[in-house]
Scaffold this motif. Sequence first.
Motif, mmCIF file in Angstrom:
data_model
loop_
_atom_site.group_PDB
_atom_site.id
_atom_site.type_symbol
_atom_site.label_atom_id
_atom_site.label_comp_id
_atom_site.label_asym_id
_atom_site.label_seq_id
_atom_site.Cartn_x
_atom_site.Cartn_y
_atom_site.Cartn_z
ATOM 1 N N SER B 441 0.878 -1.177 0.000
ATOM 2 C CA SER B 441 0.000 0.000 0.000
ATOM 3 C C SER B 441 0.909 1.219 0.000
ATOM 4 O O SER B 441 2.130 1.094 -0.034
ATOM 5 C CB SER B 441 -0.912 -0.011 1.227
ATOM 6 O OG SER B 441 -0.130 0.096 2.399
ATOM 7 N N ALA B 442 0.287 2.415 0.069
ATOM 8 C CA ALA B 442 1.076 3.644 -0.039
ATOM 9 C C ALA B 442 2.163 3.703 1.036
ATOM 10 O O ALA B 442 3.245 4.228 0.796
ATOM 11 C CB ALA B 442 0.158 4.855 0.064
ATOM 12 N N ASP B 443 1.877 3.136 2.216
ATOM 13 C CA ASP B 443 2.872 3.259 3.279
ATOM 14 C C ASP B 443 3.319 1.916 3.855
ATOM 15 O O ASP B 443 3.648 1.799 5.016
ATOM 16 C CB ASP B 443 2.330 4.164 4.403
ATOM 17 C CG ASP B 443 0.970 3.667 4.880
ATOM 18 O OD1 ASP B 443 0.483 2.658 4.313
ATOM 19 O OD2 ASP B 443 0.409 4.271 5.806
ATOM 20 N N SER B 444 3.301 0.858 3.016
ATOM 21 C CA SER B 444 3.880 -0.402 3.495
ATOM 22 C C SER B 444 4.522 -1.194 2.361
ATOM 23 O O SER B 444 4.071 -1.146 1.220
ATOM 24 C CB SER B 444 2.823 -1.246 4.221
ATOM 25 O OG SER B 444 1.828 -1.644 3.325
ATOM 26 N N PHE B 445 5.588 -1.881 2.717
ATOM 27 C CA PHE B 445 6.367 -2.648 1.739
ATOM 28 C C PHE B 445 6.521 -4.091 2.189
ATOM 29 O O PHE B 445 6.536 -4.376 3.385
ATOM 30 C CB PHE B 445 7.792 -2.061 1.632
ATOM 31 C CG PHE B 445 7.828 -0.713 1.000
ATOM 32 C CD1 PHE B 445 7.888 -0.587 -0.378
ATOM 33 C CD2 PHE B 445 7.812 0.443 1.790
ATOM 34 C CE1 PHE B 445 7.934 0.670 -0.962
ATOM 35 C CE2 PHE B 445 7.840 1.693 1.205
ATOM 36 C CZ PHE B 445 7.904 1.817 -0.167
ATOM 37 N N LEU B 446 6.690 -4.961 1.227
ATOM 38 C CA LEU B 446 7.027 -6.352 1.518
ATOM 39 C C LEU B 446 8.320 -6.650 0.765
ATOM 40 O O LEU B 446 8.420 -6.378 -0.432
ATOM 41 C CB LEU B 446 5.903 -7.284 1.045
ATOM 42 C CG LEU B 446 6.183 -8.785 1.092
ATOM 43 C CD1 LEU B 446 6.403 -9.263 2.514
ATOM 44 C CD2 LEU B 446 5.042 -9.564 0.459
ATOM 45 N N ALA B 447 9.294 -7.198 1.453
ATOM 46 C CA ALA B 447 10.583 -7.448 0.804
ATOM 47 C C ALA B 447 11.058 -8.869 1.079
ATOM 48 O O ALA B 447 10.802 -9.420 2.149
ATOM 49 C CB ALA B 447 11.612 -6.446 1.309
ATOM 50 N N GLY B 448 11.757 -9.425 0.107
ATOM 51 C CA GLY B 448 12.350 -10.738 0.295
ATOM 52 C C GLY B 448 13.446 -10.665 1.344
ATOM 53 O O GLY B 448 14.019 -9.606 1.588
ATOM 54 N N GLY B 449 13.722 -11.787 2.002
ATOM 55 C CA GLY B 449 14.764 -11.792 3.030
ATOM 56 C C GLY B 449 16.067 -12.319 2.466
ATOM 57 O O GLY B 449 16.115 -13.445 1.986
ATOM 58 N N PRO B 450 17.122 -11.504 2.502
ATOM 59 C CA PRO B 450 18.392 -11.946 1.916
ATOM 60 C C PRO B 450 18.937 -13.197 2.612
ATOM 61 O O PRO B 450 19.698 -13.948 2.025
ATOM 62 C CB PRO B 450 19.327 -10.755 2.119
ATOM 63 C CG PRO B 450 18.626 -9.827 3.057
ATOM 64 C CD PRO B 450 17.175 -10.150 3.058
ATOM 65 N N GLY B 451 18.517 -13.422 3.855
ATOM 66 C CA GLY B 451 19.033 -14.594 4.571
ATOM 67 C C GLY B 451 18.075 -15.775 4.552
ATOM 68 O O GLY B 451 18.272 -16.735 5.295
ATOM 69 N N PHE B 452 17.057 -15.715 3.721
ATOM 70 C CA PHE B 452 16.070 -16.803 3.711
ATOM 71 C C PHE B 452 16.760 -18.119 3.334
ATOM 72 O O PHE B 452 17.469 -18.212 2.332
ATOM 73 C CB PHE B 452 14.954 -16.501 2.716
ATOM 74 C CG PHE B 452 13.827 -17.521 2.751
ATOM 75 C CD1 PHE B 452 12.766 -17.373 3.637
ATOM 76 C CD2 PHE B 452 13.850 -18.634 1.915
ATOM 77 C CE1 PHE B 452 11.739 -18.318 3.682
ATOM 78 C CE2 PHE B 452 12.839 -19.581 1.963
ATOM 79 C CZ PHE B 452 11.781 -19.425 2.850
ATOM 80 N N HIS B 453 16.547 -19.144 4.169
ATOM 81 C CA HIS B 453 17.157 -20.444 3.875
ATOM 82 C C HIS B 453 16.068 -21.480 3.595
ATOM 83 O O HIS B 453 14.870 -21.153 3.618
ATOM 84 C CB HIS B 453 18.084 -20.870 5.014
ATOM 85 C CG HIS B 453 17.431 -20.920 6.362
ATOM 86 N ND1 HIS B 453 16.675 -21.983 6.771
ATOM 87 C CD2 HIS B 453 17.412 -20.006 7.388
ATOM 88 C CE1 HIS B 453 16.226 -21.750 7.996
ATOM 89 N NE2 HIS B 453 16.649 -20.555 8.388
ATOM 90 N N SER B 454 16.459 -22.726 3.373
ATOM 91 C CA SER B 454 15.484 -23.747 3.002
ATOM 92 C C SER B 454 14.542 -24.069 4.159
ATOM 93 O O SER B 454 14.947 -24.091 5.319
ATOM 94 C CB SER B 454 16.214 -25.030 2.592
ATOM 95 O OG SER B 454 17.034 -24.780 1.480
#
Lengths: 180, 649
Positions: B441-454
């Motif tokens: 939305s205008a004031d929220s973001f969703l981002a992938g996690g660089p440390g995401f593991h299996s």
Amino acid sequence: MAFLRVTTAVLLVCAARLGAQTGKASEAQVKAVFLFNFAQFVDWPPAAFPDTETPLVIGILGADPFEGFLDQTVRGEQLRGRAFQVRRYRSVEEIKTCHILFISRPAGDRLDEITASLKNRPILTVGDDDGFAERGGMIRFVTDRSRIRLQINPQAAEAAHLTISSKLLRVAEVITPTGR
Amino acid sequence: MADLRTVAVATSMVFTLGFVCFTQPGFAQQPDSSLSGEALKKLSIEQLMNLQVTSVSKRPERLSQTASAIQVITQEDIRRSGASSLAEALRLATNLQVAQVDSRQWAISARGFNSTTANKLLVLIDGRTVYTPLFSGVFWDVQEVPLQDIDRIEVISGPGATLWGANAVNGVINVITKDAKDTQGLLLSGGGGTEQHGFGTVRYGAALGSRVRARIYGRGFDRDATMRTNGQDAADDWYLGQGGFRMDWEASSASRATLQGDLYDGRISQPSPGADIAVSGGNVTAKWSRTISGKSSLAGQLYYDRTHRDIPGLFAEDLDTYDVDLQHGTRLGARHDVVWGLGYRLINDRIVNSSFLAFLPAHVARQWFTGFVQDEIALVPNRLHVALGTKIEHNDYTGFEIQPSGRVNWRLSPSGTLWAAVSRALRTPSRIDRELFARVSADSFLAGGPGFHSEEELAYELGYRHQQGSLALSVATFYSRYHGLRSLEQVYVNPLAPDTVVIGNGQDGESYGAELTADYRVTDRWRLRAGYTELRVRVWPNPGSTDMSRGATESQAPDRQFFLLSSVDLPAHLGLAAWFRAIDDINNQVVPAYAELNVTLTWRPTSKVECSLVGQNLLHSRHREFGAAASPTRRDIQRGVYGAVAWRF
């Protein structure tokens, strides 16, 4: 609740009909008819029939998968004046006069041993195990998409002095064992 | 109460159908069925070979399959069900959770963890993985295998990671099409109706020389839109055209090769003008196998797959996949059957990002190296077998990963088999987990996690299979423990910065349940296939995690489901099939429980012509199967009727 009721209904119906009957053109029945028919397409050496009274023997080595259909199929049948007979064997040693031998699954696992001890006796070996024909069996039933196909290993038949008619070879897949 | 009544009514309909037909004598003879022993003896060898035998679904030959919860959907099941797409046909496997989301999207998974981006299932079409590295899931709208060409679909629930490819965490769907020798001659089919506006297929198969058989096909369809929950048209109608070929070469009795490929192009309408989604792609697969001796066999496979998807204003993707696999099986001594294999996959993924949805970097090339080995040991030949194996995979995100499994298969009697398995399976990261950036939305973001593991699963399974005469029954029970499931972590920056949610591995979970199936040929003319699944999935945040979803975004599946397919051959070359399903509610989405019924009436005046009339989802004018209650994209699926005609020459 509703789910339970449905499941119970299904189980009841299944249970009620279970054992009451089996399919009429079952795999076992069709295979039994094949075994019976093979007699017409194979020539045995004269020694296989010591006298004119010798019946044509179809043997089953190991568990009988035919549900009685084999006996039913050959009952009252004759081929060139010879009656048919069904015999069941627990071990290879019990086999005396035999012309067509069905080697059923558990026994088929020791196929190498069985073919070794049958060596050169004029007996048509039939089975439905994977690789049966490659491993020295003569005819294998392959159930493929609800139909039964045949694989034939003519070399194994020749070694036992049996002649398989070209009519049968034509409709079968010919297997040539390699690496032995 | 209303639901209970519907279920009762539908059930009685299904059963009455069978009973009414079978308590009345005097049926016309159908070809291939109810032949007496005497009649069989009059047939020639060729006729015997052409006879359809009524063996119940064949026992799978490999232990990896017999010691697993496998269900097989046959061509006959698909034909009788009246299913109009691959995804719909998958409803015939009760060990899957299948929900239609809108006119083209489906949520399909096994053992829970279902969503429109379900990521724990491996789907193969003739050995080709249909998988998007975006989210490790499947775009079902471009997997439109012509249903007439399918030989069977094997559905395995539970981990299949050791022998199959990446992603086989909770299940494997293996679609196997017919050999070209089984599709010789000309087939013309087509039809249309209310939801299936129009569809048509042309297929031609011929021999090219004495050992090569080939077929080519072309098909197209146009499907109606679904409905918004307020009753308005959702304007998501779509069409797709597809063509392809398959060539099978029986080089010798010991070696064979296959070459096949498809091309497709489709367009999916959207409510706003100019926003129609375009999809297109193609693939080509070459396969070769050789039996070296009775004890050893070698198989190789090579494929290329290209897919393009353009969602104007949001996202566009061009993906190329190159894959090569080699497998060798050999018998060592009297007791060991060893299979091992190697595989390599390269993907080249190019994304056109938008200000709402982005994958960073936009263009990636990634590779996977895999190897597996499994030894099947006959402790007591033909009675007690044990298989031990492991898969070793190297991927660009997490490096080396090991997925071992142990399986036991114990044949208690000629008709009953008990099996058990313990496996470790991993869901390795996909682009969405690490490289996503989305403005929610205008004031929220969703981002992938660089440390995401299996994500890790440990699965314990126990099952029993029974086959006697014309009845086949199977029960599979399971308990799985999951570690490091995907979570949405709230990240606090400062009061003025936008809310940021980052993908992490902050959740653990467990699932358990039982899958029952029965296949019963009541008489030669009446067949029943039934399935029932109980499933519980629980997901919780680990200490330190700020995820509040409690699994709501990861697993959206009903606690139980049931289906029954009853099909009968009637006099006058008619056939009638009723396919009933009852699906419990998905409570974390507030999707209510529902029951639906498909009925198919077929008429085969000759072996060359088949006419059918199919009613889909007949019990309600519309119902919903998936989608969060508040979601603006939640859609209602409508009742549909279509007619079809097929000619074979």
